[in-house]
Each structure stands twice: as C-alpha cells, then as structure tokens.
Motif scaffolding. Structure first.
Motif, PDB file in Angstrom:
ATOM      1  N   SER A  76      52.876  13.988 -46.408  1.00 14.85           N
ATOM      2  CA  SER A  76      52.541  13.910 -44.930  1.00 14.85           C
ATOM      3  C   SER A  76      53.601  14.892 -44.199  1.00 14.85           C
ATOM      4  O   SER A  76      54.710  15.285 -44.572  1.00 14.85           O
ATOM      5  N   VAL A  77      53.143  15.582 -43.030  1.00 16.57           N
ATOM      6  CA  VAL A  77      53.991  16.322 -42.296  1.00 16.57           C
ATOM      7  C   VAL A  77      54.303  15.416 -41.313  1.00 16.57           C
ATOM      8  O   VAL A  77      53.728  14.901 -40.625  1.00 16.57           O
ATOM      9  N   VAL A  78      55.493  15.453 -40.797  1.00 16.36           N
ATOM     10  CA  VAL A  78      56.063  14.541 -39.691  1.00 16.36           C
ATOM     11  C   VAL A  78      56.302  15.453 -38.357  1.00 16.36           C
ATOM     12  O   VAL A  78      57.225  16.549 -38.411  1.00 16.36           O
ATOM     13  N   PHE A  79      55.879  14.880 -37.308  1.00 15.15           N
ATOM     14  CA  PHE A  79      56.091  15.724 -36.060  1.00 15.15           C
ATOM     15  C   PHE A  79      56.755  14.661 -35.036  1.00 15.15           C
ATOM     16  O   PHE A  79      56.474  13.396 -35.057  1.00 15.15           O
ATOM     17  N   ASP A  80      57.540  15.364 -34.315  1.00 13.56           N
ATOM     18  CA  ASP A  80      58.141  14.694 -32.997  1.00 13.56           C
ATOM     19  C   ASP A  80      57.482  14.937 -31.761  1.00 13.56           C
ATOM     20  O   ASP A  80      57.392  16.157 -31.464  1.00 13.56           O
ATOM     21  N   TRP A  81      56.584  13.886 -31.370  1.00 11.88           N
ATOM     22  CA  TRP A  81      55.658  13.980 -30.408  1.00 11.88           C
ATOM     23  C   TRP A  81      56.601  14.227 -29.063  1.00 11.88           C
ATOM     24  O   TRP A  81      57.427  12.950 -28.470  1.00 11.88           O
ATOM     25  N   ASP A  82      56.177  15.096 -28.195  1.00 14.49           N
ATOM     26  CA  ASP A  82      56.901  15.325 -26.706  1.00 14.49           C
ATOM     27  C   ASP A  82      55.784  15.470 -25.979  1.00 14.49           C
ATOM     28  O   ASP A  82      55.274  16.776 -25.791  1.00 14.49           O
ATOM     29  N   PRO A  83      55.226  14.308 -25.227  1.00 12.34           N
ATOM     30  CA  PRO A  83      54.163  14.605 -24.187  1.00 12.34           C
ATOM     31  C   PRO A  83      54.376  15.389 -22.976  1.00 12.34           C
ATOM     32  O   PRO A  83      53.624  16.037 -22.438  1.00 12.34           O
TER      33      PRO A  83
END
Length: 454
Positions: free
Chosen positions: A428-435
């Motif tokens: 998997s690729v991990v993203f840090d979500w920033d709305p």
C-alpha cells in the motif's frame, strides 16, 4: 524423462504496459509548442489455446516459467509505444485449468478453444493525452500497469468416448491395437502401458475414440500402481469396457473377482473426486478365449455377469474373434450417449452496469485515525502515479477527489493528518490526509510541480 506428461504447474507473467511519455514540442521560434508525449503500449496477454497437434504437457514441465512481452514506452512527437506480443501456449484437447487452491478456471475442449489466462497491463497515458483546459501542458505522464502474475495447474483429461479398464496384462493394449490403427507397447509383463493410448475405431457409420488406461490393481484409488495417476482419463468416457483376463495364472483371480475389484476402485475414485461413474454403461469383455482354458472359463462366468445386467462379449485379440461384435456394441453405446447429450447453449455475455450512486471504492476504518481505501480504480490510479513528480501526485489527488474519496473520509470520521492506505494490502501507499489542501483547484507553478504540496 517420460514423453507423456499429463500434469504441470505453470508460473505465468503477462507483459507490463509501457510508460507514457512527458514531452513538449520544440522548434525554432516556438520553444513551447505544447505537450506531445505519446502513450505507452499495452503489455502482451498470455493465452492458452487447444492445439490438436499437442498431446502432452512435457514442454511445460521442462520450462514452467512463461512471460509475455512488455509494451514499449511512448515517445515524443505523439509516438505511441508498440504493444507487447501475446504469448500463445498450445495445450492438448481436454486440458483442465485450475488455480493453486484447486478452484476451476476453465475446461478447454475443442480445437481452437482459447483462454486469456493472464492479461497484460495497460500502457500509461502520455502528457498529450492528459492535457485539458485546466492543465494545458502537463509535466508528467502516467506509468504503465504491471501485467497479471499467477500460478495455474494444467491437467489433461483425455477426450475419449470409450475407456478400456482392466488389470495389468489383461489385454487392453492388444485390443486397442486390433480395433484401431494405434500401436501401443505390448509385452508379457505387468504395467507395460505407462501412458494412456488413444485409438480411433469405426463401426459402420459411427466413428469414436477408445482410450487404453494403464492397468488397475487393488488399491489403485489410494495411489497403488499407476491407476490413480491415470483414472482421470476415464472421467469423460461415456462408456466403460471392463477387459477381463480369462487366461490368467495368478492365484485367487478370475473374471468375476476382477470385475468386483475394478468396480470397487472406480467407485472409490469417484467418491474421492465427486465424479459419479456409476451411471456410465458397462460392457464386459472376456478376453483371451483363444486359449482353451480361457474359453471354458468364459463360458462358465458369462451367465453370472449377464445376471448383473452387463452385456458380455467373449473376444480374442490374437485371432480377432468377437472384435466386430465388440466394435458395434461400443458404437451402439456411444451413439446413445451422443443422442442424450444436450445441445451446447450459446455463449452469453452478461453486462451488469454499476448502480446509480454506487461508489467504486470502500472506506474501511482501521482505528487511531487510520483508514484503508479499497477499490480497483483507486489502486490502479496509485500504481500509475510517478511519486517523484509533484504534479503527478497532485493530479492523483484531484482524481481521488472527483470520485468522492475525500467526502467519504470526512463522513467516516477522518481528521487532519489521518493515515490513508490505498493499494494492495501487502504493497500500500500511505497518504497523510489534509482536508485544508484544496483538491480540484487549478495547480500553479512550473511543470512537474504543484504549489499545493508542501
């Protein structure tokens, strides 16, 4: 190594798609003439095809690893990459294809039958195909997808109308040689037949195929002798012929006891494979009546077998006595089986469109502000992205936003800096979500960059 192999495991890799090209047209007095990167070519498929001239899986046992050709990358000046060549693997008629877990994939019957067992990866789009009013000159291209990788098991189940079943040295090979043009190995010792032999027999206007299966002994269904390895070749036979030796000198053997053993082994094999052989018509052949003792024994046991409802035919492969009656008896059973066989139904392709409002992904909360996005489309988009290019990453964020992933994350309770996993669970690729980052906005900055990414 034997010439006949009826089982093999294939390790298959379809071709990878070629990468798209990120290029800008340049000429004198026109340094930025617009994007002209071509698309990558599709990778080659791996195809299994029934070939009447192929009778064994020996080649795949020797070389089990097979790979199709990769697609070529795109180039500038709108030149698309060449597609990879398909890899066509010929297999014998009657080949059954299963997965490593035993699940049935296909049953290949009939010359020319084809199965795409592994599909090649799609080529990546070049920046010319990615240009839009919002992105007039993309500084990135999409990567080609990897071809499918899988392991499959190939198993031959002989296509024959009649199967000859009997003890070793009962005369099965002699019978098939006398009835047809087949020339199997014949000798006066047990287990002369090590591979199934096929012969074409004509009786009047009926033509059919007879299979000579290696000899069975008590315990064949449990792996003794050669029977277990070759009993699969009688699964497709519409008629079974018990070849009973009337001239054997072994203690404790006679045609009736031999028949009981053969029926018990067939029943045990059918029980282990869940294939019912009990409804197949039987013919009892009392062989070697050219020997005086054999003729006397045949006359003695024939009424006993007839009482069991079996058709009994005394024969001699050496003098050809009774062979005509046997051929027409087999033809009669074959014709009856063919008449009862249902007509093949036409192939129908069922298209099931996605329901209105159905999302192509699923949000799975993992706890501690961590979420996984499951779905073929998001995973494919991630594999196509060049993460060394910020503009490509921004384009991926816009694509994910368009299908509603950000809205669904917010509904699932995600907050700033949530960890979001997209892709295969083991890669998997991990993203840090920033709305707060505005997905869908017009990107600014030089080509290959995205001002929204810090």
């Amino acid at each position: 190594m034997p010439d006949f192999v009826d089982e093999a495991v294939l390790h298959i890799k379809a071709g990878d798609g070629g990468h798209g090209c990120a290029s800008v047209h340049r000429e004198k007095f026109k340094p930025l003439g617009g994007p002209d990167g071509g698309n990558g070519g599709k990778g080659g498929d791996v195809v299994l095809e029934v070939d009447p001239n192929t009778a064994t899986l020996l080649e795949y046992q020797r070389r089990p690893h097979r790979k199709a050709t990769n697609g070529r990358p795109g180039q500038g000046s709108h030149r698309n990459g060449a597609e990879g060549a398909d890899l066509v693997l010929p297999v014998p008629d009657g080949t059954v294809v299963t997965g490593t877990g035993g699940e049935l994939i296909a049953d290949l019957v009939g010359a020319g039958t084809r199965l795409v067992i592994a599909r090649g990866g799609n080529g990546g789009l070049g920046n010319a195909a990615l240009a839009s009013p919002r992105r007039k000159a993309p500084g990135f291209a999409l990567k080609g997808e990897e071809g499918e990788v899988l392991d499959v098991r190939l198993e031959i189940k002989t296509i024959a109308d009649v199967g000859l079943v009997g003890f070793p040295s009962a005369g099965k090979s002699s019978l098939i040689a006398a009835l047809s043009a087949a020339r199997p190995k014949i000798a006066d010792y047990p287990f002369t037949t090590l591979v199934p032999n096929l012969g074409v027999v004509e009786a009047g206007a009926t033509q059919f195929v007879v299979a000579d299966v290696p000899g069975l002994i008590p315990g064949a269904s449990e792996g003794k002798g050669l029977g277990l390895a070759f009993l699969r070749h009688v699964e497709r036979c519409s008629t079974l012929v018990h070849v009973l030796d009337c001239a054997t000198y072994e203690q404790g053997r006679d045609p009736v006891s031999d028949l009981d053993v053969l029926e018990a082994e067939l029943a045990a094999y059918a029980e282990g494979t869940e294939i019912d052989l009990s409804d197949r018509p039987r013919i009892a052949v009392l062989n070697k009546v050219d020997v005086p003792e054999g003729r006397e024994l045949a006359e003695l046991v024939a009424p006993m077998l007839q009482e069991r409802g079996m058709r009994v035919i005394p024969v001699s492969a050496a003098t050809r006595e009774g062979l005509r009656d046997l051929a027409f008896a087999m033809a009669e059973q074959v014709e009856a089986a063919r008449a009862e066989r249902p007509a093949p139904e036409p192939t129908r392709v069922v298209l099931r469109p996605r329901e209105i409002g159905e999302t192509p992904f699923e949000i799975v909360p993992l706890g501690n502000n961590t979420f996984r996005v499951r779905g073929d489309k998001p995973a494919r988009w991630v594999r196509q992205t060049d993460f060394a290019n910020d503009e490509a990453v921004g384009y991926l964020a816009d694509r994910l936003n368009r299908i509603g992933i950000e809205d669904q994350l917010a509904k699932a309770g995600a907050t700033i800096d949530a960890e979001v996993y997209i892709g295969d669970e083991d890669d998997s690729v991990v993203f840090d979500w920033d709305p707060s980052v505005g997905a869908g906005e017009v990107p600014t900055g030089p080509r290959g960059t995205d001002s929204r990414l810090g």
